[in-house]
Each structure stands twice: as structure tokens, then as C-alpha cells.
Design an enzyme around this catalytic site. Structure first.
Site, PDB file in Angstrom:
ATOM      1  N   TYR A  58       0.855  -1.188   0.000  1.00  0.00           N
ATOM      2  CA  TYR A  58       0.000   0.000   0.000  1.00  0.00           C
ATOM      3  C   TYR A  58       0.889   1.234   0.000  1.00  0.00           C
ATOM      4  O   TYR A  58       1.845   1.326   0.771  1.00  0.00           O
ATOM      5  CB  TYR A  58      -0.894   0.017   1.247  1.00  0.00           C
ATOM      6  CG  TYR A  58      -1.786   1.240   1.359  1.00  0.00           C
ATOM      7  CD1 TYR A  58      -3.064   1.235   0.806  1.00  0.00           C
ATOM      8  CD2 TYR A  58      -1.348   2.393   2.006  1.00  0.00           C
ATOM      9  CE1 TYR A  58      -3.889   2.351   0.902  1.00  0.00           C
ATOM     10  CE2 TYR A  58      -2.167   3.515   2.105  1.00  0.00           C
ATOM     11  CZ  TYR A  58      -3.430   3.485   1.555  1.00  0.00           C
ATOM     12  OH  TYR A  58      -4.236   4.591   1.641  1.00  0.00           O
TER      13      TYR A  58
ATOM     14  N   GLU B 112      -3.935   7.391  -3.954  1.00  0.00           N
ATOM     15  CA  GLU B 112      -3.847   6.131  -3.211  1.00  0.00           C
ATOM     16  C   GLU B 112      -3.595   4.988  -4.182  1.00  0.00           C
ATOM     17  O   GLU B 112      -4.353   4.796  -5.136  1.00  0.00           O
ATOM     18  CB  GLU B 112      -5.141   5.883  -2.441  1.00  0.00           C
ATOM     19  CG  GLU B 112      -5.113   4.613  -1.608  1.00  0.00           C
ATOM     20  CD  GLU B 112      -6.440   4.361  -0.912  1.00  0.00           C
ATOM     21  OE1 GLU B 112      -6.443   4.204   0.313  1.00  0.00           O
ATOM     22  OE2 GLU B 112      -7.471   4.313  -1.623  1.00  0.00           O
TER      23      GLU B 112
END
Length: 399
Positions: A119, A207
Site C-alpha cells: 500500500y 492512493e
């Protein structure tokens, strides 16, 4: 302003961020044609809506056993079948709420053999006024669970705007991901390009989840969510054109035409307030009195009569609204202008729900006089607590 995944990846690719090949599709035939342009033999068919959790989501029309909004396909026939099931149907995820969102676009990408998922995100740190990076080795669909259960697995740092992104920032990302050698160099490069994208587009958030290591030892962005600072879109006409109005609430779109800050909520008491802080306090005190606000609406500090009228109409366009609380503290905004707008709008839309108005500040006496002489059933309030109690009581009485 948010954009779709396929748009985000096209944008990232322009800045040198590695993404798999893919094409958008608005119909079943376009989806099949898009797959034919990819090397295969594995394809990924992805529903395009402005919400996360698509892979675990469910389509309302297809039943609980149907697959979600991200599916693998090994043949063109499977691409066709997945596309036919997704397009036009309503995908419900943890972020859409129970109403879900209708899928009108697909993204067909090349399949990737994944060895590990990470991530990586860049966002504005409001506390420091800098761009911050959020990094975790636990990428994938359960990142929210990781943040809740094992926050120590999430690392953050910010970048000093005076220096910009430096080599040590790239090393920090690689270290947080536990990467060494060539993969560490790739991670530093991805983070650097991500920073360039963030500044170059006036983004508010980028993101990447997941950032994957492929079986071939390459880092690849497999999913991306990008949001921009709407106040900066005048500098980016090309990005503004990417806005998909079908993904936004119609009332929020209408409010944006009048430069009103409006967000629809789940309650039944409409709110019209000037100032974000006062609006938050108004919603809180409504809840304190046992009811729930139907919206956040800030008319700003210098609204005209026309703007106030538009705000009033937008509130009343929500069928869930059973009463309205107007809470104005007049500074730059004059109470008599607010009163004129309220009266004009109430008469134009034939107001049929209870209305409580609390005015204070500049020209307050003139404003109260306008309301009193309007001939409308407006309930005056002396302060915020009094206003909240009265509107909750009026709505309960009318129920």
C-alpha cells in the site's frame, strides 16, 4: 474532484509511474474490443465507480452469490459475460452505502502474476501543511482492517516543500516495504514519480492499493484512486474535463453552480448556515436533541439574495427533509439579505414543512422584521439551543 481508476492510471502513466496496459469500455462490445488489444491470456474486468471495495462488492440485481466488481477472465467470452453482468447494474460496496452505484463504465486490464501486494499513498497532511506518504507492507483489499487492528504496520512521513522529494525519502519508502536491491530502487522511483504527479496536478490524495511486485520482479500499480483540490481546477482544464457528473449527487452538483458547500446526509432536518464551523455546531446540536441533519449547507460569508434562494430550494428538493433550521450569524453576511432570500424561496416553492430561523448579527432587527411581516409560518428562535429544540419539536408535531 475525484476521477475513475482508468483515468487515474492514464494520468500516473504520463508521469512515468508503471501501470499495466488497459482500456476503458462503455459497452459490452467495447469491453471485448479492449481485451483484444491486450496480450492476455489473462484479463481483469473492473467496474468503474467512485468507491472502494469493488472486489468484495455485490450487485443488487445478481443476488448474493454473484461475483463482485473486479473479475478475472481467461477468454474473450468470459470478458463478454462479465461485462454483460456488470454494465447497467448496481454495485454495492462498503463505501457506496446500501443504495450502491450503477456501473456505466468498465476498465479492461492485462492480468498480472502477483508475488506481493503493498500500500502506498500520498496526501495532504493538514497538521504540517506538507505532502505526506503513507506506506504499508499489508496492501490489498483489507487495508482498512490493517489500519484498525495493526496500525504499527503503517508508516508515515512527510516531505519538506523547501527540499522536495529527496533520495532519502525514496529509501524510506523502500525500507518501510522491506525491499532491497533493484526492487528498492523501483520503489524509490515510483514514490518520486508519485510526488511529481501529486504536485503537478494539485492532487489532494493519490492512493495506490495495491502496489504489486510481479513474478517477473517488477513493481506495478494495479489500482489507483486520485482526488484533486477542486479550488485548483481552474489551472487544470484538462483534468476538470475528466469529471463524471453521474457519480455525484445531483443536489451537490446543483449547489456547486452557486458556489454553495452542500453535502447530503441521512437525516430529516435541513440546515442552512453560514460558516463551516457554525454548520458543524448546528448539526451537532440537532443530534443532541434527538434528531438527525439532512444535509450540511454553508452559504458562505457574502451570499446574495439569489444565492440564499438557491440554497433554500436545494434543501427542499430533498424528499427526506421534514423541517428546516436556518442558523445565521451575520458578519459580512447581513441578516436582512438572508431573510429576503428565505421569504422569496419559501413563497416560490410553496413551503410545506416547518421552518425555524435563528438570526443574529448585522441588520438582525431588519431581518426579523422581514420574516415577521412575510405572512409565512416561520418560527423564530433566540439562540442555537432554542432553535434546535424548536425544529425537533415542530418536525415531531407534524409527523
Amino acid at each position: 474532484m475525484n476521477i475513475h481508476e482508468y483515468q487515474a492510471k492514464e494520468l500516473l502513466a504520463k508521469f512515468g509511474v508503471p501501470v499495466p496496459a488497459g482500456h476503458a469500455a462503455m459497452s459490452v462490445e467495447e469491453a471485448v474490443a479492449a481485451a483484444k488489444q491486450l496480450p492476455g491470456p489473462l484479463y481483469v474486468v473492473k467496474a468503474q465507480i467512485h468507491a472502494g471495495g469493488r472486489g468484495k462488492g455485490k450487485f443488487k440485481e445478481l443476488g448474493p452469490d454473484a461475483k463482485g466488481g473486479v473479475r478475472l477472465a481467461k477468454t474473450l467470452d468470459e470478458v463478454r459475460a462479465h461485462a454483460a453482468e456488470m454494465l447497467g447494474n448496481t454495485l454495492v460496496t462498503v463505501q457506496t452505502g446500501e443504495h450502491g452505484k450503477q456501473v456505466q463504465r468498465l476498465y479492461i486490464t492485462d492480468g498480472v502474476d502477483i508475488a506481493k501486494e503493498f500500500y502506498l499513498a500520498a496526501l495532504v497532511d493538514r497538521a504540517t501543511g506538507r505532502v505526506a506518504f503513507v506506506v504499508s507492507t499489508e496492501g490489498g483489499m483489507d487495508i482498512e482492517t490493517v489500519a484498525h487492528d495493526t496500525p504499527e504496520k503503517i508508516h508515515t512521513f512527510d516531505v519538506d516543500p523547501a527540499t522536495g522529494f529527496m533520495p532519502h525519502h525514496g529509501r524510506s519508502v523502500a525500507a518501510a516495504l522491506g525491499l532491497t536491491g533493484d526492487l528498492a530502487k523501483q520503489a524509490a522511483n515510483v514514490a518520486s514519480k508519485l510526488y511529481d504527479t501529486f504536485l503537478g496536478t494539485d492532487a489532494s490524495q493519490i492512493e495506490i492499493n495495491p502496489l504489486a511486485v510481479t513474478d517477473q520482479g517488477k513493481l506495478m500499480v494495479l489500482d489507483a484512486k486520485v482526488g484533486f483540490d477542486s479550488n485548483a481546477m481552474f489551472r487544470h482544464k484538462d483534468l476538470a474535463e475528466l469529471r463524471d457528473l453521474t457519480e455525484e449527487d445531483p443536489m451537490e452538483i446543483e449547489a456547486s453552480k452557486y458556489d454553495l458547500a452542500y453535502i447530503k446526509l441521512d437525516g430529516n432536518i435541513g440546515c442552512m448556515v453560514n460558516g463551516a464551523g457554525l454548520a458543524m455546531a448546528t448539526m451537532d446540536i440537532i443530534k443532541l436533541n434527538g434528531a438527525f441533519p439532512a444535509n450540511f449547507l454553508d452559504v458562505g460569508g457574502g451570499a446574495s439574495k439569489e444565492k440564499v434562494t438557491a440554497a433554500f430550494k436545494i434543501i427542499l428538493d430533498d424528499p427526506a427533509v421534514k423541517g428546516i433550521l436556518v442558523n445565521i450569524f451575520g458578519g459580512i453576511m447581513k441578516c436582512d439579505i438572508i431573510a429576503d432570500g428565505i421569504v422569496a424561496a419559501a413563497k416560490e416553492v410553496h413551503l410545506s414543512v416547518p421552518l425555524v430561523v435563528r438570526l443574529e448579527g448585522t441588520n438582525v432587527e431588519q431581518g426579523k422584521k422581514i420574516l415577521a411581516e412575510s405572512g409565512l409560518a416561520i418560527v423564530p428562535a433566540n439562540d442555537l439551543g432554542d432553535a434546535a429544540r424548536k425544529i425537533v419539536a415542530e418536525v415531531a408535531k407534524a409527523a
